[in-house]
Motif scaffolding. Structure first.
Motif, PDB file in Angstrom:
ATOM      1  N   HIS A  27       0.853  -1.197   0.000  1.00 40.42           N
ATOM      2  CA  HIS A  27       0.000   0.000   0.000  1.00 40.42           C
ATOM      3  C   HIS A  27       0.890   1.248   0.000  1.00 40.42           C
ATOM      4  O   HIS A  27       1.382   1.681   1.044  1.00 40.42           O
ATOM      5  CB  HIS A  27      -0.932  -0.028   1.216  1.00 40.42           C
ATOM      6  N   ASP A  28       1.115   1.788  -1.200  1.00 36.72           N
ATOM      7  CA  ASP A  28       2.096   2.873  -1.325  1.00 36.72           C
ATOM      8  C   ASP A  28       1.516   4.157  -1.915  1.00 36.72           C
ATOM      9  O   ASP A  28       2.241   4.987  -2.462  1.00 36.72           O
ATOM     10  CB  ASP A  28       3.286   2.387  -2.171  1.00 36.72           C
TER      11      ASP A  28
ATOM     12  N   SER B 128       3.021   8.765  -1.650  1.00 35.02           N
ATOM     13  CA  SER B 128       3.632   8.110  -2.809  1.00 35.02           C
ATOM     14  C   SER B 128       4.814   7.246  -2.399  1.00 35.02           C
ATOM     15  O   SER B 128       5.863   7.237  -3.059  1.00 35.02           O
ATOM     16  CB  SER B 128       4.106   9.150  -3.843  1.00 35.02           C
ATOM     17  N   SER B 129       4.647   6.500  -1.301  1.00 38.19           N
ATOM     18  CA  SER B 129       5.778   5.731  -0.769  1.00 38.19           C
ATOM     19  C   SER B 129       5.284   4.502   0.003  1.00 38.19           C
ATOM     20  O   SER B 129       4.248   4.557   0.666  1.00 38.19           O
ATOM     21  CB  SER B 129       6.579   6.643   0.165  1.00 38.19           C
ATOM     22  N   PRO B 130       6.058   3.411  -0.037  1.00 33.10           N
ATOM     23  CA  PRO B 130       5.669   2.237   0.759  1.00 33.10           C
ATOM     24  C   PRO B 130       6.132   2.340   2.219  1.00 33.10           C
ATOM     25  O   PRO B 130       5.891   1.429   3.008  1.00 33.10           O
ATOM     26  CB  PRO B 130       6.412   1.092   0.053  1.00 33.10           C
TER      27      PRO B 130
ATOM     28  N   SER C 149       0.088  -0.791  -7.409  1.00 33.74           N
ATOM     29  CA  SER C 149       1.351  -1.534  -7.234  1.00 33.74           C
ATOM     30  C   SER C 149       1.150  -3.017  -7.565  1.00 33.74           C
ATOM     31  O   SER C 149       2.050  -3.667  -8.097  1.00 33.74           O
ATOM     32  CB  SER C 149       1.887  -1.372  -5.808  1.00 33.74           C
TER      33      SER C 149
ATOM     34  N   SER D 237      -4.819   4.063   0.075  1.00 29.97           N
ATOM     35  CA  SER D 237      -4.790   3.056  -0.976  1.00 29.97           C
ATOM     36  C   SER D 237      -6.212   2.689  -1.396  1.00 29.97           C
ATOM     37  O   SER D 237      -6.549   2.657  -2.583  1.00 29.97           O
ATOM     38  CB  SER D 237      -4.033   1.839  -0.424  1.00 29.97           C
TER      39      SER D 237
ATOM     40  N   ASP E 100      -3.938  10.098  -2.218  1.00 27.90           N
ATOM     41  CA  ASP E 100      -2.916  10.316  -1.192  1.00 27.90           C
ATOM     42  C   ASP E 100      -3.468  11.285  -0.138  1.00 27.90           C
ATOM     43  O   ASP E 100      -3.522  12.491  -0.355  1.00 27.90           O
ATOM     44  CB  ASP E 100      -1.649  10.884  -1.853  1.00 27.90           C
TER      45      ASP E 100
END
Ligand SMILES: Cc1cc2nc3c(=O)[nH]c(=O)nc-3n(C[C@H](O)[C@H](O)[C@H](O)COP(=O)(O)O)c2cc1C
Length: 387
Positions: free
Chosen positions: A18-19, A23-25, A96, A269, A274
Protein backbone atom coordinates in the motif's frame (compact mmCIF):
# COMPACT_ATOMS: atom_id res chain seq x y z
CA UNK A 1 -12.70 -21.52 15.24
CA UNK A 2 -13.83 -24.96 14.22
CA UNK A 3 -14.67 -25.82 17.84
CA UNK A 4 -16.90 -22.71 17.85
CA UNK A 5 -18.53 -23.88 14.59
CA UNK A 6 -17.60 -20.88 12.47
CA UNK A 7 -18.57 -21.40 8.82
CA UNK A 8 -15.27 -20.16 7.51
CA UNK A 9 -12.12 -18.18 8.07
CA UNK A 10 -11.49 -15.36 5.60
CA UNK A 11 -8.08 -14.15 4.48
CA UNK A 12 -7.89 -10.80 2.76
CA UNK A 13 -4.95 -10.61 0.38
CA UNK A 14 -3.05 -8.13 -1.75
CA UNK A 15 -0.28 -8.56 -4.26
CA UNK A 16 1.36 -5.19 -3.79
CA UNK A 17 2.35 -2.81 -1.01
CA UNK A 18 0.00 0.00 0.00
CA UNK A 19 2.10 2.87 -1.33
CA UNK A 20 -0.41 5.55 -2.30
CA UNK A 21 0.11 7.51 0.94
CA UNK A 22 2.96 10.01 0.45
CA UNK A 23 3.63 8.11 -2.81
CA UNK A 24 5.78 5.73 -0.77
CA UNK A 25 5.67 2.24 0.76
CA UNK A 26 7.46 3.53 3.90
CA UNK A 27 4.41 3.75 6.21
CA UNK A 28 3.13 0.33 5.12
CA UNK A 29 6.53 -1.24 5.76
CA UNK A 30 7.18 0.52 9.07
CA UNK A 31 3.68 0.04 10.52
CA UNK A 32 2.95 -3.38 8.96
CA UNK A 33 -0.09 -2.20 6.97
CA UNK A 34 -1.30 -5.44 5.33
CA UNK A 35 2.41 -6.23 5.18
CA UNK A 36 4.17 -8.64 5.13
CA UNK A 37 1.84 -11.11 3.44
CA UNK A 38 2.11 -14.87 3.09
CA UNK A 39 0.06 -16.73 0.52
CA UNK A 40 -3.40 -17.68 1.85
CA UNK A 41 -3.68 -20.59 -0.58
CA UNK A 42 -0.57 -22.17 0.91
CA UNK A 43 -1.90 -21.54 4.42
CA UNK A 44 -5.14 -23.26 3.41
CA UNK A 45 -3.18 -26.33 2.31
CA UNK A 46 -1.43 -26.42 5.68
CA UNK A 47 -4.70 -26.15 7.61
CA UNK A 48 -6.67 -28.59 5.46
CA UNK A 49 -5.44 -31.63 7.34
CA UNK A 50 -5.89 -30.05 10.77
CA UNK A 51 -9.61 -29.36 10.28
CA UNK A 52 -12.71 -31.19 9.10
CA UNK A 53 -15.49 -28.67 8.68
CA UNK A 54 -14.12 -25.14 8.70
CA UNK A 55 -14.33 -23.37 5.36
CA UNK A 56 -11.40 -21.41 3.90
CA UNK A 57 -12.22 -18.24 2.00
CA UNK A 58 -9.31 -16.38 0.46
CA UNK A 59 -9.01 -13.33 -1.71
CA UNK A 60 -7.13 -13.67 -4.96
CA UNK A 61 -6.99 -10.99 -7.61
CA UNK A 62 -6.91 -11.74 -11.29
CA UNK A 63 -3.59 -10.01 -11.97
CA UNK A 64 -1.64 -12.44 -9.81
CA UNK A 65 -1.95 -15.63 -11.79
CA UNK A 66 -3.15 -16.73 -15.16
CA UNK A 67 -6.59 -18.38 -14.75
CA UNK A 68 -5.21 -21.69 -16.05
CA UNK A 69 -2.77 -22.09 -13.16
CA UNK A 70 -5.18 -20.54 -10.63
CA UNK A 71 -7.82 -23.15 -11.61
CA UNK A 72 -5.34 -25.92 -10.90
CA UNK A 73 -4.34 -24.54 -7.50
CA UNK A 74 -7.92 -23.95 -6.39
CA UNK A 75 -9.06 -27.40 -7.54
CA UNK A 76 -6.15 -29.00 -5.70
CA UNK A 77 -7.15 -27.14 -2.53
CA UNK A 78 -10.75 -28.20 -2.97
CA UNK A 79 -9.52 -31.82 -3.09
CA UNK A 80 -7.28 -31.37 -0.04
CA UNK A 81 -10.07 -29.79 2.02
CA UNK A 82 -12.74 -32.12 0.62
CA UNK A 83 -14.78 -29.22 -0.73
CA UNK A 84 -14.26 -26.40 1.75
CA UNK A 85 -12.76 -23.57 -0.26
CA UNK A 86 -14.19 -20.22 -1.27
CA UNK A 87 -12.65 -17.58 -3.49
CA UNK A 88 -13.17 -13.87 -2.92
CA UNK A 89 -12.95 -12.54 -6.48
CA UNK A 90 -10.88 -9.38 -6.32
CA UNK A 91 -10.41 -6.94 -9.17
CA UNK A 92 -7.62 -5.11 -7.22
CA UNK A 93 -7.67 -1.36 -6.71
CA UNK A 94 -3.93 -1.35 -5.98
CA UNK A 95 -1.75 0.10 -8.78
CA UNK A 96 1.35 -1.53 -7.23
CA UNK A 97 -0.30 -4.98 -7.55
CA UNK A 98 -0.92 -4.46 -11.27
CA UNK A 99 2.62 -3.24 -11.86
CA UNK A 100 4.07 -6.18 -9.91
CA UNK A 101 2.32 -8.50 -12.35
CA UNK A 102 3.81 -6.80 -15.38
CA UNK A 103 1.06 -4.33 -16.29
CA UNK A 104 2.09 -0.74 -17.10
CA UNK A 105 -0.67 0.51 -14.85
CA UNK A 106 -3.94 -0.45 -13.20
CA UNK A 107 -6.87 -0.84 -15.57
CA UNK A 108 -9.92 1.40 -15.06
CA UNK A 109 -12.75 0.43 -12.66
CA UNK A 110 -15.23 -0.77 -15.31
CA UNK A 111 -12.64 -2.62 -17.36
CA UNK A 112 -11.41 -4.46 -14.26
CA UNK A 113 -14.87 -5.97 -13.82
CA UNK A 114 -14.98 -6.96 -17.51
CA UNK A 115 -11.62 -8.71 -17.09
CA UNK A 116 -12.82 -10.37 -13.87
CA UNK A 117 -15.87 -11.73 -15.69
CA UNK A 118 -13.71 -13.36 -18.32
CA UNK A 119 -11.40 -14.73 -15.61
CA UNK A 120 -14.37 -16.33 -13.85
CA UNK A 121 -15.71 -17.67 -17.15
CA UNK A 122 -12.38 -19.37 -17.90
CA UNK A 123 -12.26 -20.85 -14.40
CA UNK A 124 -15.79 -22.19 -14.74
CA UNK A 125 -15.04 -23.73 -18.13
CA UNK A 126 -11.94 -25.45 -16.74
CA UNK A 127 -13.43 -26.63 -13.46
CA UNK A 128 -17.02 -27.35 -14.44
CA UNK A 129 -17.33 -27.86 -18.20
CA UNK A 130 -14.08 -29.49 -19.23
CA UNK A 131 -14.70 -32.80 -17.46
CA UNK A 132 -18.19 -34.28 -17.79
CA UNK A 133 -19.69 -36.06 -14.80
CA UNK A 134 -18.66 -39.68 -15.05
CA UNK A 135 -15.54 -38.92 -17.09
CA UNK A 136 -13.37 -40.58 -14.46
CA UNK A 137 -13.81 -44.33 -14.96
CA UNK A 138 -10.93 -45.63 -12.80
CA UNK A 139 -11.39 -49.16 -14.17
CA UNK A 140 -8.30 -51.06 -13.14
CA UNK A 141 -9.33 -54.29 -14.91
CA UNK A 142 -9.68 -52.56 -18.28
CA UNK A 143 -6.74 -50.22 -17.58
CA UNK A 144 -8.78 -47.04 -18.06
CA UNK A 145 -8.42 -43.97 -15.87
CA UNK A 146 -10.75 -41.58 -17.70
CA UNK A 147 -12.91 -41.64 -20.83
CA UNK A 148 -11.26 -39.30 -23.39
CA UNK A 149 -14.65 -38.72 -25.05
CA UNK A 150 -15.86 -37.06 -21.84
CA UNK A 151 -12.94 -34.70 -21.26
CA UNK A 152 -13.09 -31.63 -23.51
CA UNK A 153 -10.81 -28.77 -24.46
CA UNK A 154 -12.43 -25.47 -23.49
CA UNK A 155 -11.29 -23.58 -26.61
CA UNK A 156 -11.48 -20.22 -24.88
CA UNK A 157 -10.39 -17.30 -27.04
CA UNK A 158 -11.44 -14.06 -25.35
CA UNK A 159 -10.49 -10.41 -25.01
CA UNK A 160 -7.98 -11.02 -22.20
CA UNK A 161 -7.24 -14.75 -22.08
CA UNK A 162 -6.63 -17.57 -24.51
CA UNK A 163 -6.93 -21.12 -23.13
CA UNK A 164 -7.38 -23.85 -25.73
CA UNK A 165 -6.90 -26.96 -23.59
CA UNK A 166 -8.55 -29.12 -20.98
CA UNK A 167 -8.59 -28.58 -17.21
CA UNK A 168 -5.66 -30.43 -15.65
CA UNK A 169 -7.23 -31.41 -12.37
CA UNK A 170 -9.69 -34.21 -11.68
CA UNK A 171 -13.06 -32.68 -10.73
CA UNK A 172 -13.02 -31.72 -7.04
CA UNK A 173 -15.94 -32.01 -4.59
CA UNK A 174 -17.26 -28.49 -5.28
CA UNK A 175 -15.69 -28.12 -8.73
CA UNK A 176 -16.06 -24.33 -8.60
CA UNK A 177 -15.02 -22.82 -5.23
CA UNK A 178 -17.81 -20.92 -3.45
CA UNK A 179 -17.57 -17.47 -5.01
CA UNK A 180 -17.39 -14.35 -2.82
CA UNK A 181 -17.36 -10.73 -4.02
CA UNK A 182 -16.98 -7.51 -2.04
CA UNK A 183 -17.48 -4.62 -4.49
CA UNK A 184 -20.76 -2.74 -4.08
CA UNK A 185 -20.52 -0.09 -6.81
CA UNK A 186 -23.00 -0.45 -9.67
CA UNK A 187 -20.48 -2.60 -11.57
CA UNK A 188 -19.69 -4.56 -8.41
CA UNK A 189 -23.36 -5.31 -7.77
CA UNK A 190 -23.94 -6.40 -11.37
CA UNK A 191 -20.90 -8.65 -11.12
CA UNK A 192 -22.18 -10.15 -7.85
CA UNK A 193 -25.64 -10.66 -9.31
CA UNK A 194 -24.07 -12.76 -12.07
CA UNK A 195 -21.33 -14.58 -10.18
CA UNK A 196 -21.32 -14.35 -6.38
CA UNK A 197 -22.67 -16.86 -3.91
CA UNK A 198 -21.60 -14.66 -1.01
CA UNK A 199 -21.34 -10.89 -0.98
CA UNK A 200 -19.39 -8.93 1.61
CA UNK A 201 -21.24 -5.76 2.44
CA UNK A 202 -20.08 -2.80 4.50
CA UNK A 203 -23.32 -0.92 4.97
CA UNK A 204 -23.76 1.71 7.68
CA UNK A 205 -26.88 0.35 9.36
CA UNK A 206 -29.25 -2.62 9.22
CA UNK A 207 -31.66 -0.39 7.24
CA UNK A 208 -28.98 0.33 4.63
CA UNK A 209 -28.27 -3.42 4.45
CA UNK A 210 -31.96 -4.06 3.81
CA UNK A 211 -31.94 -1.52 0.98
CA UNK A 212 -28.83 -3.07 -0.59
CA UNK A 213 -30.25 -6.60 -0.32
CA UNK A 214 -33.49 -5.52 -1.93
CA UNK A 215 -31.57 -3.83 -4.77
CA UNK A 216 -29.52 -7.01 -5.20
CA UNK A 217 -32.66 -9.18 -5.21
CA UNK A 218 -33.86 -7.30 -8.29
CA UNK A 219 -30.49 -7.64 -9.99
CA UNK A 220 -30.33 -11.38 -9.17
CA UNK A 221 -33.71 -11.98 -10.71
CA UNK A 222 -32.72 -10.05 -13.86
CA UNK A 223 -29.90 -12.61 -14.14
CA UNK A 224 -32.14 -15.64 -13.65
CA UNK A 225 -31.06 -16.12 -10.03
CA UNK A 226 -32.82 -15.58 -6.72
CA UNK A 227 -32.27 -14.28 -3.19
CA UNK A 228 -31.74 -17.88 -2.01
CA UNK A 229 -28.71 -18.25 -4.29
CA UNK A 230 -26.56 -15.79 -2.33
CA UNK A 231 -25.65 -14.93 1.26
CA UNK A 232 -24.95 -11.38 2.41
CA UNK A 233 -22.19 -10.97 4.98
CA UNK A 234 -21.79 -7.64 6.78
CA UNK A 235 -18.25 -7.02 7.98
CA UNK A 236 -17.82 -5.80 11.50
CA UNK A 237 -15.17 -5.55 14.20
CA UNK A 238 -16.38 -7.00 17.49
CA UNK A 239 -14.77 -6.46 20.90
CA UNK A 240 -15.92 -8.20 24.06
CA UNK A 241 -15.68 -6.22 27.31
CA UNK A 242 -17.41 -6.68 30.64
CA UNK A 243 -18.08 -3.17 31.95
CA UNK A 244 -19.08 0.26 30.64
CA UNK A 245 -15.76 1.65 31.85
CA UNK A 246 -13.87 -0.98 29.88
CA UNK A 247 -16.01 -0.26 26.81
CA UNK A 248 -15.17 3.45 27.04
CA UNK A 249 -11.45 2.70 27.27
CA UNK A 250 -11.66 0.26 24.35
CA UNK A 251 -13.43 2.85 22.17
CA UNK A 252 -10.72 5.40 22.98
CA UNK A 253 -7.98 2.92 22.08
CA UNK A 254 -9.71 1.97 18.83
CA UNK A 255 -10.36 5.62 17.93
CA UNK A 256 -6.68 6.27 18.34
CA UNK A 257 -5.80 3.32 16.07
CA UNK A 258 -8.41 4.42 13.53
CA UNK A 259 -6.78 7.86 13.30
CA UNK A 260 -3.22 6.55 13.11
CA UNK A 261 -0.87 7.06 10.18
CA UNK A 262 -1.17 3.34 9.41
CA UNK A 263 -4.96 3.67 9.09
CA UNK A 264 -4.57 6.76 6.89
CA UNK A 265 -2.05 4.92 4.68
CA UNK A 266 -4.45 1.98 4.22
CA UNK A 267 -7.36 4.32 3.52
CA UNK A 268 -5.25 6.25 0.99
CA UNK A 269 -4.79 3.06 -0.98
CA UNK A 270 -8.43 2.06 -0.67
CA UNK A 271 -9.62 5.52 -1.72
CA UNK A 272 -7.03 5.83 -4.48
CA UNK A 273 -6.03 9.22 -3.04
CA UNK A 274 -2.92 10.32 -1.19
CA UNK A 275 -4.55 11.55 2.00
CA UNK A 276 -1.34 13.27 3.13
CA UNK A 277 -2.26 15.91 0.51
CA UNK A 278 -5.80 16.46 1.80
CA UNK A 279 -7.32 18.25 4.78
CA UNK A 280 -8.92 15.26 6.49
CA UNK A 281 -11.61 17.45 8.05
CA UNK A 282 -12.91 18.48 4.61
CA UNK A 283 -16.32 16.99 3.70
CA UNK A 284 -16.10 14.01 1.37
CA UNK A 285 -18.88 15.49 -0.73
CA UNK A 286 -18.46 14.38 -4.33
CA UNK A 287 -15.08 12.69 -4.02
CA UNK A 288 -14.57 10.48 -7.07
CA UNK A 289 -12.28 7.48 -7.07
CA UNK A 290 -11.24 4.74 -9.44
CA UNK A 291 -10.59 2.49 -6.45
CA UNK A 292 -13.24 1.43 -3.94
CA UNK A 293 -16.42 3.11 -5.15
CA UNK A 294 -19.31 1.25 -3.51
CA UNK A 295 -18.46 1.79 0.14
CA UNK A 296 -17.44 5.38 -0.40
CA UNK A 297 -20.71 6.21 -2.13
CA UNK A 298 -22.79 4.35 0.47
CA UNK A 299 -20.97 6.16 3.25
CA UNK A 300 -21.25 9.61 1.68
CA UNK A 301 -24.96 9.11 1.06
CA UNK A 302 -25.70 7.80 4.54
CA UNK A 303 -25.33 11.33 5.98
CA UNK A 304 -28.28 13.26 4.66
CA UNK A 305 -26.47 16.58 4.88
CA UNK A 306 -23.40 15.02 3.18
CA UNK A 307 -21.30 16.19 6.12
CA UNK A 308 -19.03 13.15 6.45
CA UNK A 309 -15.37 14.07 6.24
CA UNK A 310 -12.30 12.26 4.91
CA UNK A 311 -11.37 11.52 8.54
CA UNK A 312 -14.75 9.83 9.09
CA UNK A 313 -14.12 7.73 5.99
CA UNK A 314 -10.69 6.64 7.28
CA UNK A 315 -12.45 5.44 10.45
CA UNK A 316 -15.10 3.64 8.42
CA UNK A 317 -12.48 1.81 6.34
CA UNK A 318 -10.86 0.77 9.63
CA UNK A 319 -14.17 -1.06 10.19
CA UNK A 320 -17.41 -0.37 12.03
CA UNK A 321 -17.39 -1.93 15.45
CA UNK A 322 -19.45 -3.28 18.27
CA UNK A 323 -17.90 -3.02 21.73
CA UNK A 324 -19.77 -4.50 24.66
CA UNK A 325 -20.78 -7.46 26.75
CA UNK A 326 -21.69 -10.71 24.97
CA UNK A 327 -25.38 -9.86 25.51
CA UNK A 328 -24.94 -6.40 23.97
CA UNK A 329 -23.10 -7.93 21.01
CA UNK A 330 -25.90 -10.46 20.53
CA UNK A 331 -28.54 -7.67 20.67
CA UNK A 332 -26.67 -5.68 18.03
CA UNK A 333 -26.07 -8.66 15.73
CA UNK A 334 -29.74 -9.62 16.04
CA UNK A 335 -30.64 -6.28 14.39
CA UNK A 336 -28.53 -7.16 11.34
CA UNK A 337 -30.09 -10.61 11.20
CA UNK A 338 -33.60 -9.12 11.42
CA UNK A 339 -32.71 -6.85 8.48
CA UNK A 340 -32.06 -9.93 6.33
CA UNK A 341 -28.28 -10.13 6.63
CA UNK A 342 -27.25 -13.80 6.52
CA UNK A 343 -23.97 -13.58 8.37
CA UNK A 344 -21.24 -11.42 9.80
CA UNK A 345 -17.64 -11.31 8.64
CA UNK A 346 -16.29 -10.81 12.14
CA UNK A 347 -13.02 -8.99 12.51
CA UNK A 348 -11.68 -9.61 16.01
CA UNK A 349 -8.51 -7.65 15.14
CA UNK A 350 -6.07 -9.44 17.45
CA UNK A 351 -5.43 -12.92 18.77
CA UNK A 352 -6.30 -12.16 22.40
CA UNK A 353 -9.64 -10.65 21.43
CA UNK A 354 -10.32 -13.65 19.19
CA UNK A 355 -9.99 -15.99 22.16
CA UNK A 356 -12.13 -13.71 24.34
CA UNK A 357 -14.78 -13.74 21.61
CA UNK A 358 -14.66 -17.52 21.31
CA UNK A 359 -14.89 -18.03 25.05
CA UNK A 360 -17.49 -15.44 26.00
CA UNK A 361 -19.50 -14.29 22.98
CA UNK A 362 -19.91 -17.54 21.03
CA UNK A 363 -21.94 -19.39 23.73
CA UNK A 364 -24.38 -16.45 23.97
CA UNK A 365 -24.68 -16.16 20.19
CA UNK A 366 -25.32 -19.90 19.94
CA UNK A 367 -27.93 -19.71 22.68
CA UNK A 368 -29.71 -16.93 20.77
CA UNK A 369 -29.63 -18.96 17.54
CA UNK A 370 -27.26 -16.45 15.89
CA UNK A 371 -24.50 -19.04 15.50
CA UNK A 372 -24.78 -22.73 14.73
CA UNK A 373 -24.06 -25.38 17.36
CA UNK A 374 -23.29 -28.13 14.85
CA UNK A 375 -21.99 -28.32 11.32
CA UNK A 376 -24.09 -29.75 8.54
CA UNK A 377 -22.61 -32.50 6.41
CA UNK A 378 -21.19 -31.85 2.99
CA UNK A 379 -19.13 -29.22 1.25
CA UNK A 380 -18.87 -25.57 2.25
CA UNK A 381 -21.51 -24.81 -0.40
CA UNK A 382 -23.84 -27.46 1.10
CA UNK A 383 -23.30 -26.02 4.58
CA UNK A 384 -23.83 -22.37 3.58
CA UNK A 385 -26.96 -23.07 1.59
CA UNK A 386 -28.30 -25.73 3.96
CA UNK A 387 -28.56 -28.35 1.26
C1 LIG B 1 -14.91 -7.15 3.40
C2 LIG B 1 -14.07 -6.75 2.23
C3 LIG B 1 -12.93 -7.48 1.95
C4 LIG B 1 -12.11 -7.12 0.89
N1 LIG B 1 -10.99 -7.84 0.68
C5 LIG B 1 -10.12 -7.43 -0.28
C6 LIG B 1 -8.87 -8.09 -0.44
O1 LIG B 1 -8.55 -9.03 0.28
N2 LIG B 1 -8.04 -7.65 -1.41
C7 LIG B 1 -8.35 -6.59 -2.22
O2 LIG B 1 -7.53 -6.23 -3.07
N3 LIG B 1 -9.54 -5.95 -2.10
C8 LIG B 1 -10.41 -6.34 -1.15
N4 LIG B 1 -11.60 -5.69 -1.00
C9 LIG B 1 -11.98 -4.67 -2.00
C10 LIG B 1 -13.04 -5.21 -2.98
O3 LIG B 1 -12.61 -6.40 -3.59
C11 LIG B 1 -13.39 -4.19 -4.07
O4 LIG B 1 -12.28 -3.95 -4.89
C12 LIG B 1 -13.80 -2.90 -3.47
O5 LIG B 1 -14.81 -3.13 -2.52
C13 LIG B 1 -14.23 -1.90 -4.54
O6 LIG B 1 -15.32 -2.35 -5.26
P1 LIG B 1 -16.42 -1.34 -5.79
O7 LIG B 1 -15.70 -0.15 -6.33
O8 LIG B 1 -17.15 -2.12 -6.83
O9 LIG B 1 -17.30 -0.99 -4.61
C14 LIG B 1 -12.44 -6.02 0.07
C15 LIG B 1 -13.60 -5.29 0.34
C16 LIG B 1 -14.40 -5.63 1.42
C17 LIG B 1 -15.61 -4.81 1.68
Amino acid sequence: MEAARFDAIFWADFSGVHDTYKSSPATAIRDAVAFPLGDPLVLTAALAGATENLGFAFSANMTQQHPYSFARRVATLDHLTRGRVAWNIVTSYQPSAWRNSGFDDMEGHAKRYVRAQEYVDVLRKLLVDSWEDGAVVRDIDRGIYADPARVHPIAHDGEFYRVPGIGLTEPSPQRMPVTFQAGSSNDGREFSARNAEAMFIGTNSPQDAQTLISDMTGRLSANGRSREDIVFLQYMAVHVVSTEEEAKRKHEELDEQAGSEAAIAFASSTMGTDLSQIDLDKPLAEHNTDSMQGILKGFAESAEDKSWTFRDMVRKIGSDRIVGTPEHIADELQKWSDAGVDGININTQDVENTYTFLEHAVPVLQQRGLMQREYRNGTLRDKLFRR
